[in-house]
Design a protein around this motif. Structure first.
Motif, PDB file in Angstrom:
ATOM      1  N   GLN A 141      13.691 -67.103-111.736  1.00 30.83           N
ATOM      2  CA  GLN A 141      12.386 -66.470-111.591  1.00 30.83           C
ATOM      3  C   GLN A 141      12.231 -65.774-110.231  1.00 30.83           C
ATOM      4  O   GLN A 141      11.151 -65.740-109.655  1.00 30.83           O
ATOM      5  N   GLY A 142      13.337 -65.215-109.762  1.00 31.78           N
ATOM      6  CA  GLY A 142      13.326 -64.508-108.485  1.00 31.78           C
ATOM      7  C   GLY A 142      12.884 -63.067-108.632  1.00 31.78           C
ATOM      8  O   GLY A 142      12.207 -62.686-109.594  1.00 31.78           O
ATOM      9  N   GLN A 143      13.295 -62.243-107.662  1.00 28.62           N
ATOM     10  CA  GLN A 143      12.933 -60.828-107.642  1.00 28.62           C
ATOM     11  C   GLN A 143      13.916 -60.041-108.502  1.00 28.62           C
ATOM     12  O   GLN A 143      15.124 -60.040-108.242  1.00 28.62           O
ATOM     13  N   ALA A 197      19.370 -44.839-102.807  1.00 27.83           N
ATOM     14  CA  ALA A 197      20.466 -44.101-102.171  1.00 27.83           C
ATOM     15  C   ALA A 197      21.801 -44.801-102.382  1.00 27.83           C
ATOM     16  O   ALA A 197      22.815 -44.170-102.678  1.00 27.83           O
ATOM     17  N   ARG A 198      21.800 -46.127-102.275  1.00 24.58           N
ATOM     18  CA  ARG A 198      23.030 -46.909-102.431  1.00 24.58           C
ATOM     19  C   ARG A 198      22.678 -48.385-102.502  1.00 24.58           C
ATOM     20  O   ARG A 198      21.530 -48.780-102.230  1.00 24.58           O
ATOM     21  N   ILE A 199      23.659 -49.200-102.872  1.00 22.16           N
ATOM     22  CA  ILE A 199      23.477 -50.648-102.917  1.00 22.16           C
ATOM     23  C   ILE A 199      24.479 -51.284-101.975  1.00 22.16           C
ATOM     24  O   ILE A 199      25.672 -50.961-101.999  1.00 22.16           O
ATOM     25  N   GLU A 200      24.004 -52.210-101.147  1.00 20.53           N
ATOM     26  CA  GLU A 200      24.848 -52.898-100.178  1.00 20.53           C
ATOM     27  C   GLU A 200      24.697 -54.401-100.337  1.00 20.53           C
ATOM     28  O   GLU A 200      23.819 -54.884-101.066  1.00 20.53           O
ATOM     29  N   GLY A 201      25.544 -55.158 -99.599  1.00 19.27           N
ATOM     30  CA  GLY A 201      25.444 -56.617 -99.588  1.00 19.27           C
ATOM     31  C   GLY A 201      25.540 -57.209-100.977  1.00 19.27           C
ATOM     32  O   GLY A 201      26.177 -56.663-101.874  1.00 19.27           O
ATOM     33  N   VAL A 213      15.286 -52.881-100.197  1.00 18.17           N
ATOM     34  CA  VAL A 213      14.666 -53.787-101.163  1.00 18.17           C
ATOM     35  C   VAL A 213      15.733 -54.792-101.598  1.00 18.17           C
ATOM     36  O   VAL A 213      16.759 -54.405-102.161  1.00 18.17           O
ATOM     37  N   LYS A 214      15.480 -56.056-101.339  1.00 16.55           N
ATOM     38  CA  LYS A 214      16.443 -57.100-101.692  1.00 16.55           C
ATOM     39  C   LYS A 214      16.040 -57.733-103.020  1.00 16.55           C
ATOM     40  O   LYS A 214      14.890 -58.130-103.208  1.00 16.55           O
ATOM     41  N   LEU A 215      16.990 -57.826-103.939  1.00  9.43           N
ATOM     42  CA  LEU A 215      16.733 -58.367-105.267  1.00  9.43           C
ATOM     43  C   LEU A 215      17.669 -59.540-105.563  1.00  9.43           C
ATOM     44  O   LEU A 215      18.739 -59.669-104.957  1.00  9.43           O
ATOM     45  N   ASP A 216      17.252 -60.339-106.530  1.00  6.22           N
ATOM     46  CA  ASP A 216      18.123 -61.409-107.040  1.00  6.22           C
ATOM     47  C   ASP A 216      18.967 -60.929-108.218  1.00  6.22           C
ATOM     48  O   ASP A 216      20.033 -61.480-108.490  1.00  6.22           O
ATOM     49  N   GLY A 217      18.478 -59.908-108.913  1.00 10.90           N
ATOM     50  CA  GLY A 217      19.221 -59.358-110.030  1.00 10.90           C
ATOM     51  C   GLY A 217      18.688 -57.989-110.385  1.00 10.90           C
ATOM     52  O   GLY A 217      17.496 -57.712-110.220  1.00 10.90           O
ATOM     53  N   LEU A 218      19.576 -57.096-110.848  1.00  9.86           N
ATOM     54  CA  LEU A 218      19.189 -55.747-111.240  1.00  9.86           C
ATOM     55  C   LEU A 218      19.718 -55.495-112.651  1.00  9.86           C
ATOM     56  O   LEU A 218      20.892 -55.763-112.945  1.00  9.86           O
ATOM     57  N   PHE A 219      18.851 -54.979-113.521  1.00  7.21           N
ATOM     58  CA  PHE A 219      19.227 -54.705-114.912  1.00  7.21           C
ATOM     59  C   PHE A 219      19.147 -53.210-115.173  1.00  7.21           C
ATOM     60  O   PHE A 219      18.270 -52.520-114.644  1.00  7.21           O
TER      61      PHE A 219
END
Length: 299
Positions: A141-143, A197-201, A213-219
């Motif tokens: 139930q994260g971001q 622009a890009r995804i890091e970490g 923007v830091k997320l726990d999961g991206l769909f």
């Protein structure tokens, strides 16, 4: 004739197709290139009796059980072409001699075509996903983010709030109309119109305006492409769906070419997703029934 049936593709669908044929004492060959669609995911979820199991281990166990039957042969390689012969089909394997069979089963799977965002492909299957039922629970139930790729992305955006706080990244790929905006608001979905622009970490989205923007999961909803040219080479027709093309089959999994059958994600219109026990059991019964009947008919 070397084989009764050649199955092209040795992942879940190909294994499920092979088992009843092996138990019918049919001489079969499975040709597998080792490119399972879910090879990027560490664990399988939603698969009854296998929840949380290593996805590769499930396929390996299936292969072990199938090869216990002495009429089954396995070939690691890539089927590059196929053609009809007087008595069936001839399949060419890259770097090897051609092999023949009376019938073909196409279990080639599909390839996911991802949105063109730097850093996204490297996180596919570990932090970037397509199915909330497969991966949503583990996000605790994260971001959660939804990356729009087409209007079909609305479905994911409305679905995912059940798994966590959801942000819909439109990314210039889609703009909701007034009715859709009301639905998103009712579900508590936050809209983000600035491009990524890009995804890091692990999963840090760097926006074009410089924000992170830091997320726990991206769909994201991918486009699907049948992973092998064999179906087209032998003349199979395709269904055009919202997510891409799949091999056209009837309810018994027969393609539009006599003697050629197709199963798995490559032959499922719509969103190829969770490999469930129920899906492959039902598909296997239809394929087995029709293929066995057909093998008794000489033409």
């Amino acid at each position: 004739m070397q084989y009764d049936v050649i199955i092209i593709g040795g992942s879940y669908a190909g294994l499920a197709a092979g088992m009843p044929l092996a138990r019918a004492r049919r001489k079969i060959l499975v040709i597998d290139g080792g490119q399972r669609r879910n090879r990027f995911a560490q664990h399988s979820h939603g698969f009854l009796t296998q929840d949380g199991a290593d996805a590769g281990a499930i396929a390996a166990k299936g292969r072990e059980q199938l090869l216990a039957y002495d009429t089954v042969h396995w070939l690691e390689g890539k089927a590059s072409s196929a053609e009809r012969t007087e008595h069936g089909f001839r399949v060419q394997i890259e770097g090897m001699e051609s092999l023949e069979a009376r019938r073909l089963v196409l279990a080639t799977g599909v390839v996911d075509l991802l949105p063109d965002v730097p850093g996204l492909a490297e996180r596919w299957g570990s932090h970037v996903f397509h199915c909330p039922y497969c991966h949503g629970y583990e996000l605790n139930q994260g971001q959660i983010g939804v990356l729009a790729s087409s209007p079909m992305s609305m479905h994911l955006a409305l679905l995912l709030p059940d798994w966590g706080a959801t942000t819909f990244f439109l990314n210039d790929a889609f703009e909701p109309d007034d009715e859709q905006l009301e639905k998103l608001k009712a579900r508590g979905v936050r809209l983000e119109r600035n491009r990524i622009a890009r995804i890091e970490g692990a999963l840090e989205l760097i926006m074009q305006d410089g924000r992170m923007v830091k997320l726990d999961g991206l769909f994201t909803a991918t486009r699907l492409e049948v992973a092998s040219p064999i179906a087209a080479l032998v003349g199979c027709e395709f269904d055009e769906g919202s997510f891409g093309r799949t091999i056209k089959t009837d309810l018994m999994k027969a393609s539009t070419v006599q003697g050629v059958y197709a199963c798995g994600d490559a032959a499922r219109p719509g969103r190829g997703c969770v490999k469930t026990q129920n899906h492959f059991s039902g598909e296997r019964v239809r394929l087995r029934s029709n293929l066995e009947t057909n093998l008794h008919v000489k033409h």
